[in-house]
Motif scaffolding. Structure first.
Motif, PDB file in Angstrom:
ATOM      1  N   ARG A  19       1.095  -1.237   0.014  1.00 38.25           N
ATOM      2  CA  ARG A  19      -0.085  -0.026  -0.123  1.00 38.25           C
ATOM      3  C   ARG A  19       0.911   1.165  -0.146  1.00 38.25           C
ATOM      4  O   ARG A  19       1.585   1.636   1.037  1.00 38.25           O
ATOM      5  N   LEU A  20       0.767   2.106  -1.072  1.00 38.74           N
ATOM      6  CA  LEU A  20       1.498   3.160  -1.130  1.00 38.74           C
ATOM      7  C   LEU A  20       0.591   4.292  -0.813  1.00 38.74           C
ATOM      8  O   LEU A  20      -0.645   4.267  -0.824  1.00 38.74           O
ATOM      9  N   SER A  21       1.189   5.541   0.122  1.00 36.39           N
ATOM     10  CA  SER A  21       0.324   6.351   0.478  1.00 36.39           C
ATOM     11  C   SER A  21       1.115   7.734   0.285  1.00 36.39           C
ATOM     12  O   SER A  21       2.442   7.832  -0.013  1.00 36.39           O
ATOM     13  N   CYS A  22       0.309   8.762  -0.511  1.00 40.44           N
ATOM     14  CA  CYS A  22       0.761  10.160  -0.819  1.00 40.44           C
ATOM     15  C   CYS A  22       0.213  11.162   0.285  1.00 40.44           C
ATOM     16  O   CYS A  22      -1.247  11.385   0.105  1.00 40.44           O
ATOM     17  N   ALA A  23       0.947  11.876   1.115  1.00 35.48           N
ATOM     18  CA  ALA A  23       0.539  12.952   2.128  1.00 35.48           C
ATOM     19  C   ALA A  23       0.442  14.201   1.220  1.00 35.48           C
ATOM     20  O   ALA A  23       1.708  14.560   0.824  1.00 35.48           O
ATOM     21  N   ALA A  24      -0.644  14.829   0.973  1.00 36.76           N
ATOM     22  CA  ALA A  24      -0.506  16.107   0.430  1.00 36.76           C
ATOM     23  C   ALA A  24      -0.819  17.228   1.311  1.00 36.76           C
ATOM     24  O   ALA A  24      -1.657  17.110   2.035  1.00 36.76           O
ATOM     25  N   SER A  25      -0.111  18.423   1.032  1.00 37.31           N
ATOM     26  CA  SER A  25       0.005  19.438   2.191  1.00 37.31           C
ATOM     27  C   SER A  25      -1.284  19.935   1.543  1.00 37.31           C
ATOM     28  O   SER A  25      -1.772  20.284   0.409  1.00 37.31           O
ATOM     29  N   GLY A  26      -1.747  21.046   2.395  1.00 37.74           N
ATOM     30  CA  GLY A  26      -2.775  21.893   2.133  1.00 37.74           C
ATOM     31  C   GLY A  26      -4.153  21.492   2.535  1.00 37.74           C
ATOM     32  O   GLY A  26      -4.505  20.155   2.900  1.00 37.74           O
ATOM     33  N   ARG A  27      -5.127  22.414   2.361  1.00 37.32           N
ATOM     34  CA  ARG A  27      -6.447  21.993   2.638  1.00 37.32           C
ATOM     35  C   ARG A  27      -7.532  22.177   1.430  1.00 37.32           C
ATOM     36  O   ARG A  27      -8.850  22.049   1.688  1.00 37.32           O
ATOM     37  N   SER A  28      -6.960  22.439   0.210  1.00 36.01           N
ATOM     38  CA  SER A  28      -7.887  22.967  -0.892  1.00 36.01           C
ATOM     39  C   SER A  28      -7.947  21.901  -2.062  1.00 36.01           C
ATOM     40  O   SER A  28      -7.411  22.396  -3.086  1.00 36.01           O
ATOM     41  N   PHE A  29      -8.005  20.668  -1.913  1.00 37.94           N
ATOM     42  CA  PHE A  29      -7.693  19.570  -2.828  1.00 37.94           C
ATOM     43  C   PHE A  29      -9.290  19.130  -3.712  1.00 37.94           C
ATOM     44  O   PHE A  29      -9.083  18.337  -4.247  1.00 37.94           O
ATOM     45  N   SER A  30     -10.241  20.004  -3.243  1.00 35.02           N
ATOM     46  CA  SER A  30     -11.447  19.542  -3.664  1.00 35.02           C
ATOM     47  C   SER A  30     -11.702  19.904  -5.266  1.00 35.02           C
ATOM     48  O   SER A  30     -12.458  18.979  -5.871  1.00 35.02           O
ATOM     49  N   ASP A  31     -10.745  20.436  -5.883  1.00 34.31           N
ATOM     50  CA  ASP A  31     -10.953  20.618  -7.226  1.00 34.31           C
ATOM     51  C   ASP A  31      -9.962  19.862  -8.016  1.00 34.31           C
ATOM     52  O   ASP A  31      -9.639  20.161  -9.037  1.00 34.31           O
ATOM     53  N   TYR A  32      -9.170  18.906  -7.422  1.00 29.70           N
ATOM     54  CA  TYR A  32      -8.028  18.386  -7.904  1.00 29.70           C
ATOM     55  C   TYR A  32      -8.195  16.956  -8.415  1.00 29.70           C
ATOM     56  O   TYR A  32      -9.163  16.343  -7.974  1.00 29.70           O
ATOM     57  N   VAL A  33      -7.328  16.389  -9.460  1.00 33.05           N
ATOM     58  CA  VAL A  33      -7.074  15.390  -9.489  1.00 33.05           C
ATOM     59  C   VAL A  33      -5.903  14.702  -9.228  1.00 33.05           C
ATOM     60  O   VAL A  33      -4.896  15.349  -9.307  1.00 33.05           O
ATOM     61  N   MET A  34      -5.883  13.420  -8.646  1.00 29.58           N
ATOM     62  CA  MET A  34      -4.744  13.013  -8.216  1.00 29.58           C
ATOM     63  C   MET A  34      -4.472  11.780  -8.693  1.00 29.58           C
ATOM     64  O   MET A  34      -5.264  10.895  -9.347  1.00 29.58           O
ATOM     65  N   ALA A  35      -3.202  11.456  -8.919  1.00 32.87           N
ATOM     66  CA  ALA A  35      -2.798  10.174  -9.590  1.00 32.87           C
ATOM     67  C   ALA A  35      -1.561   9.542  -9.004  1.00 32.87           C
ATOM     68  O   ALA A  35      -0.715  10.082  -8.381  1.00 32.87           O
ATOM     69  N   TRP A  36      -1.436   8.356  -9.672  1.00 37.42           N
ATOM     70  CA  TRP A  36      -0.097   7.573  -9.429  1.00 37.42           C
ATOM     71  C   TRP A  36       0.441   7.274 -10.841  1.00 37.42           C
ATOM     72  O   TRP A  36      -0.367   6.876 -11.684  1.00 37.42           O
ATOM     73  N   PHE A  37       1.560   7.644 -10.793  1.00 36.12           N
ATOM     74  CA  PHE A  37       2.531   7.306 -12.092  1.00 36.12           C
ATOM     75  C   PHE A  37       3.693   6.329 -11.600  1.00 36.12           C
ATOM     76  O   PHE A  37       3.853   5.992 -10.339  1.00 36.12           O
ATOM     77  N   ARG A  38       4.009   5.542 -12.543  1.00 32.15           N
ATOM     78  CA  ARG A  38       5.260   4.978 -12.240  1.00 32.15           C
ATOM     79  C   ARG A  38       6.297   4.786 -13.435  1.00 32.15           C
ATOM     80  O   ARG A  38       5.893   5.070 -14.492  1.00 32.15           O
ATOM     81  N   GLN A  39       7.751   4.550 -13.034  1.00 31.59           N
ATOM     82  CA  GLN A  39       8.440   4.623 -14.225  1.00 31.59           C
ATOM     83  C   GLN A  39       9.632   3.707 -13.772  1.00 31.59           C
ATOM     84  O   GLN A  39      10.202   3.738 -12.797  1.00 31.59           O
ATOM     85  N   ALA A  40       9.656   2.654 -14.645  1.00 33.20           N
ATOM     86  CA  ALA A  40      10.719   1.646 -14.606  1.00 33.20           C
ATOM     87  C   ALA A  40      11.950   2.069 -15.250  1.00 33.20           C
ATOM     88  O   ALA A  40      11.929   2.857 -16.171  1.00 33.20           O
ATOM     89  N   PRO A  41      13.048   1.537 -14.641  1.00 33.76           N
ATOM     90  CA  PRO A  41      14.168   1.974 -15.360  1.00 33.76           C
ATOM     91  C   PRO A  41      14.181   1.714 -17.085  1.00 33.76           C
ATOM     92  O   PRO A  41      13.891   0.694 -17.501  1.00 33.76           O
ATOM     93  N   GLY A  42      14.742   2.849 -17.725  1.00 30.99           N
ATOM     94  CA  GLY A  42      14.876   2.832 -19.204  1.00 30.99           C
ATOM     95  C   GLY A  42      13.553   3.057 -19.704  1.00 30.99           C
ATOM     96  O   GLY A  42      13.654   2.752 -21.180  1.00 30.99           O
ATOM     97  N   LYS A  43      12.564   2.989 -19.075  1.00 32.13           N
ATOM     98  CA  LYS A  43      11.171   3.321 -19.564  1.00 32.13           C
ATOM     99  C   LYS A  43      10.487   4.841 -19.313  1.00 32.13           C
ATOM    100  O   LYS A  43      10.821   5.352 -18.240  1.00 32.13           O
ATOM    101  N   GLU A  44       9.550   4.941 -19.851  1.00 30.17           N
ATOM    102  CA  GLU A  44       8.876   6.576 -19.936  1.00 30.17           C
ATOM    103  C   GLU A  44       7.930   6.116 -18.757  1.00 30.17           C
ATOM    104  O   GLU A  44       7.467   5.155 -18.070  1.00 30.17           O
ATOM    105  N   ARG A  45       8.033   7.571 -18.170  1.00 29.99           N
ATOM    106  CA  ARG A  45       6.849   7.479 -17.016  1.00 29.99           C
ATOM    107  C   ARG A  45       5.352   7.238 -17.464  1.00 29.99           C
ATOM    108  O   ARG A  45       5.000   7.886 -18.494  1.00 29.99           O
ATOM    109  N   GLU A  46       4.620   6.404 -16.757  1.00 22.98           N
ATOM    110  CA  GLU A  46       3.201   6.104 -17.104  1.00 22.98           C
ATOM    111  C   GLU A  46       2.411   6.586 -16.058  1.00 22.98           C
ATOM    112  O   GLU A  46       2.713   6.251 -14.935  1.00 22.98           O
ATOM    113  N   ILE A  47       1.321   7.011 -16.574  1.00 25.76           N
ATOM    114  CA  ILE A  47       0.100   6.823 -15.201  1.00 25.76           C
ATOM    115  C   ILE A  47      -0.194   5.519 -15.233  1.00 25.76           C
ATOM    116  O   ILE A  47      -0.576   4.691 -15.932  1.00 25.76           O
TER     117      ILE A  47
END
Length: 124
Positions: A19-47
């Motif tokens: 389980r990965l967790s992303c702690a976000a600062s601030g209190r105004s995330f209601s209009d946000y889209v959040m995502a996880w990306f990953r990047q393997a060695p030698g490859k492009e970052r992908e959502i």
């Protein structure tokens, strides 16, 4: 202004879970889209997965559907990624990202804020 800090990465065996967790600062995330990306060695970052903060609408790339679950905790200002049935192909650095512009959830563009990443290694 906005800080994202990932945690939860590590070494896991094939078929295991993390389980990965992303702690976000601030209190105004209601209009946000959040995502996880990953990047393997030698490859492009992908959502991998994305979620709207206000409604909890989610989407996933095909390779993780049925295995990964993205969620958000409004009280803790965290975005989580539950990863099950892991395979070596999931080995990558995983990054949390955020954007405040609308669009397709799995868009590769428009992400304004990024965490430093957390390493996930799945051993055979």
């Amino acid at each position: 202004q906005v800080q994202l800090v990932e945690s939860g990465g590590g070494l896991v065996q094939v078929g295991g879970s993390l389980r990965l967790s992303c702690a976000a600062s601030g209190r105004s995330f209601s209009d946000y889209v959040m995502a996880w990306f990953r990047q393997a060695p030698g490859k492009e970052r992908e959502i991998v997965a994305a979620i709207t903060w206000n409604s909890g609408l989610t989407d996933y790339v095909d390779s993780v559907k049925g295995r990964f679950t993205i969620s958000r905790d409004n009280a803790e200002n965290t975005v989580n990624l539950q990863m099950n049935n892991l395979t070596p192909k999931d080995t990558a650095s995983y990054y949390c990202a955020a954007r405040d512009n609308p669009g397709w959830l799995l868009s590769s563009v428009g992400w304004k804020y990024w965490g430093q990443g957390t390493q996930v290694t799945v051993s055979s």
